[in-house]
Design an enzyme around this catalytic site. Structure first.
Site, PDB file in Angstrom:
ATOM      1  N   HIS A   6       0.833  -1.206   0.000  1.00 43.32           N
ATOM      2  CA  HIS A   6       0.000   0.000   0.000  1.00 43.32           C
ATOM      3  C   HIS A   6       0.867   1.255   0.000  1.00 43.32           C
ATOM      4  O   HIS A   6       1.569   1.531   0.971  1.00 43.32           O
ATOM      5  CB  HIS A   6      -0.897  -0.050   1.240  1.00 43.32           C
ATOM      6  CG  HIS A   6      -1.831   1.087   1.393  1.00 43.32           C
ATOM      7  ND1 HIS A   6      -1.782   1.944   2.468  1.00 43.32           N
ATOM      8  CD2 HIS A   6      -2.857   1.509   0.623  1.00 43.32           C
ATOM      9  CE1 HIS A   6      -2.738   2.837   2.366  1.00 43.32           C
ATOM     10  NE2 HIS A   6      -3.403   2.605   1.247  1.00 43.32           N
ATOM     11  N   HIS A  48      -0.537  10.619  -2.689  1.00 40.23           N
ATOM     12  CA  HIS A  48      -1.857  10.256  -2.178  1.00 40.23           C
ATOM     13  C   HIS A  48      -2.749  11.455  -1.914  1.00 40.23           C
ATOM     14  O   HIS A  48      -3.881  11.535  -2.400  1.00 40.23           O
ATOM     15  CB  HIS A  48      -1.725   9.428  -0.902  1.00 40.23           C
ATOM     16  CG  HIS A  48      -3.050   9.060  -0.306  1.00 40.23           C
ATOM     17  ND1 HIS A  48      -3.697   9.856   0.627  1.00 40.23           N
ATOM     18  CD2 HIS A  48      -3.867   8.006  -0.528  1.00 40.23           C
ATOM     19  CE1 HIS A  48      -4.849   9.294   0.952  1.00 40.23           C
ATOM     20  NE2 HIS A  48      -4.979   8.176   0.267  1.00 40.23           N
TER      21      HIS A  48
END
Length: 244
Positions: A6, A48
């Protein structure tokens, strides 16, 4: 059960940096999950948050920086790696690197807060340039972005990301709209919801699995993949289970 790192190996290295991606490869995981956005001058970059504040030494929106300006940010700021000159990677840089590996990449299109013009087309063109069409899948909280990807490349797998409120009848929903995968938060699923997805041949890839309880349950429920900040731990657990 596939293990996706991730934002790279983000449990030990600065997230969404080439260092985190390289360390994920070293631990032998199946794939990498990352996030893409656009700069002020329309370049696809890997980060992100819509803001650079949390992960760099600068402030403001990604969208307000040119690529040249954005790459002056220190992507290791506030970590043990802040003196290693880590930058925010371009998606081009990432693809050039990952094309030399066997990794599968889950690309999250960050279009639910800022809808970046032509981000789907720009991202897909880079993928094609590096001949990665068979080694990617897409996800997004903005399911219209997934529809746009399907219009460009009908055969590429897409995963419907949903927030922590979850989605009842997710398998039926994903199947109805032509998505191959469902990407729920761990706190929203159980054995029955995974089974419902599998009834419709929908794969379940769960975020973000960072505890042993979550990992054990995902494995027991037959989840198809997990997104984790600790890919080495997850991989070792799955290998041990399979060895028994």
């Amino acid at each position: 059960m596939h293990v996706f790192a991730h934002r790279g190996y983000s449990g030990a290295y600065p997230e969404n940096t080439m260092l985190a991606f390289e360390k994920a490869l070293e631990c032998g995981c199946y794939g990498i999950e990352l996030d893409v956005q656009l700069t002020k001058d329309g370049e696809v970059v890997v980060i992100h948050d819509e803001m650079v504040d949390r992960t760099t030494d600068k402030t403001g929106r990604v969208w307000d920086y040119t690529l040249a300006e954005l790459q002056t940010c220190n992507a290791g700021a506030g970590t043990a790696f802040e003196n290693q000159n880590l930058t925010i990677p371009t998606f081009e840089e990432y693809c050039s690197w990952v094309a030399t590996t066997d990794l599968v990449t889950n690309i999250e299109l960050k279009t639910s807060i800022i809808y970046y013009p032509e981000i789907e087309e720009k991202t897909w063109e880079i993928i094609k340039r590096h001949k990665l069409e068979e080694k990617v899948l897409f996800s997004s909280f903005n399911h219209l972005s997934l529809a746009a990807i399907k219009a460009l490349a009908p055969g590429v797998p897409c995963g419907a990301l949903v927030p922590e409120s979850g989605l009842v009848n997710a398998g039926y929903c994903a199947s109805k709209f032509g998505f191959e995968c469902y990407h729920p938060a761990y706190c929203t699923i159980d054995a029955a919801s995974v089974a419902e997805c599998h009834e419709y041949n929908i794969q379940v890839n769960v975020w973000t699995v960072n505890s042993m309880d979550a990992l054990e349950n995902c494995y027991a429920w037959g989840c198809d993949g997990v997104f984790t900040n600790y890919p080495a731990v997850c991989k070792a657990y799955i290998e041990a289970k399979q060895a028994n």
